[in-house]
Design a protein around this motif. Structure first.
Motif, PDB file in Angstrom:
ATOM      1  N   ALA A   2     -54.711 -83.910  20.606  1.00 16.99           N
ATOM      2  CA  ALA A   2     -55.324 -83.255  19.345  1.00 16.99           C
ATOM      3  C   ALA A   2     -54.431 -81.882  18.982  1.00 16.99           C
ATOM      4  O   ALA A   2     -54.079 -81.195  19.859  1.00 16.99           O
ATOM      5  N   ASP A   3     -54.166 -81.810  17.673  1.00 14.07           N
ATOM      6  CA  ASP A   3     -53.368 -80.788  17.210  1.00 14.07           C
ATOM      7  C   ASP A   3     -54.369 -79.377  17.088  1.00 14.07           C
ATOM      8  O   ASP A   3     -53.902 -78.487  16.931  1.00 14.07           O
TER       9      ASP A   3
ATOM     10  N   TYR B 269     -51.025 -87.787  10.876  1.00  8.26           N
ATOM     11  CA  TYR B 269     -50.833 -86.432  10.474  1.00  8.26           C
ATOM     12  C   TYR B 269     -51.048 -86.537   9.097  1.00  8.26           C
ATOM     13  O   TYR B 269     -50.588 -86.937   8.200  1.00  8.26           O
ATOM     14  N   GLY B 270     -52.263 -85.383   9.064  1.00 10.28           N
ATOM     15  CA  GLY B 270     -52.786 -85.144   7.509  1.00 10.28           C
ATOM     16  C   GLY B 270     -54.018 -84.509   7.607  1.00 10.28           C
ATOM     17  O   GLY B 270     -54.106 -83.728   8.679  1.00 10.28           O
ATOM     18  N   HIS B 271     -54.787 -84.781   6.662  1.00 10.21           N
ATOM     19  CA  HIS B 271     -56.152 -83.939   6.345  1.00 10.21           C
ATOM     20  C   HIS B 271     -57.204 -84.516   7.477  1.00 10.21           C
ATOM     21  O   HIS B 271     -57.304 -85.782   7.534  1.00 10.21           O
ATOM     22  N   GLY B 272     -57.947 -83.651   8.062  1.00  8.32           N
ATOM     23  CA  GLY B 272     -59.125 -83.968   8.728  1.00  8.32           C
ATOM     24  C   GLY B 272     -60.381 -83.141   8.616  1.00  8.32           C
ATOM     25  O   GLY B 272     -60.455 -81.916   7.926  1.00  8.32           O
TER      26      GLY B 272
ATOM     27  N   ALA C 288     -52.876 -85.378  14.364  1.00 12.76           N
ATOM     28  CA  ALA C 288     -52.439 -83.736  14.017  1.00 12.76           C
ATOM     29  C   ALA C 288     -53.098 -83.632  12.790  1.00 12.76           C
ATOM     30  O   ALA C 288     -52.534 -83.941  11.563  1.00 12.76           O
ATOM     31  N   SER C 289     -54.280 -83.113  12.930  1.00 12.86           N
ATOM     32  CA  SER C 289     -55.187 -82.778  11.542  1.00 12.86           C
ATOM     33  C   SER C 289     -55.989 -81.728  11.840  1.00 12.86           C
ATOM     34  O   SER C 289     -56.378 -81.455  13.066  1.00 12.86           O
ATOM     35  N   CYS C 290     -56.717 -81.115  10.771  1.00 11.93           N
ATOM     36  CA  CYS C 290     -57.574 -80.088  11.350  1.00 11.93           C
ATOM     37  C   CYS C 290     -58.841 -80.673  11.763  1.00 11.93           C
ATOM     38  O   CYS C 290     -59.243 -82.001  11.572  1.00 11.93           O
ATOM     39  N   TYR C 291     -59.581 -79.950  12.886  1.00 15.14           N
ATOM     40  CA  TYR C 291     -60.512 -80.350  13.399  1.00 15.14           C
ATOM     41  C   TYR C 291     -60.370 -81.781  14.438  1.00 15.14           C
ATOM     42  O   TYR C 291     -61.449 -82.293  14.917  1.00 15.14           O
TER      43      TYR C 291
END
Length: 108
Positions: free
Chosen positions: A91-92, A32-35, A66-69
């Motif tokens: 995938a989020d 869970y964080g930045h992607g 749970a991250s962007c992209y």
């Protein structure tokens, strides 16, 4: 939680995968964080999904991302022959979009 660098995180995933292999149990990885397209960025350092896929061979797994992209992880794991044969990914976000999750970072 202490800062963990790129290699330490990959080593942690490898150790957890090795433990799961020995127990003949599935591995669950939650991030869970930045992607970004093709990877994620815990603690400000980039880790490519290809590197994660390399340490998750020969073990059943569920990767909750749970991250962007985060959808871009699906392409990489498919290319490496890991999904759907060996495991699954939740995938989020789509491969080309930001996540709508609240801001935060972590992995387990």
């Amino acid at each position: 939680c202490a800062y963990r660098g790129r290699q330490q995180i990959l080593d942690d995933i490898w150790d957890a995968a090795e433990n799961a292999r020995k127990r003949k149990a599935p591995l669950v990885v939650f991030y869970y964080g930045h992607g970004y397209k093709g990877g994620f960025s815990p603690n400000g350092g980039d880790i490519a999904y290809a590197d994660v896929a390399d340490v998750m061979t020969d073990v059943g797994f569920l990767f909750v991302n749970a991250s962007c992209y985060s959808g871009s992880s699906i392409d990489v794991f498919k290319k490496n022959g890991l999904i759907p044969e060996q495991g699954s990914i939740i995938a989020d976000a789509p491969r080309n979009k930001n996540s709508q999750s609240p801001q935060g970072a972590g992995y387990f």
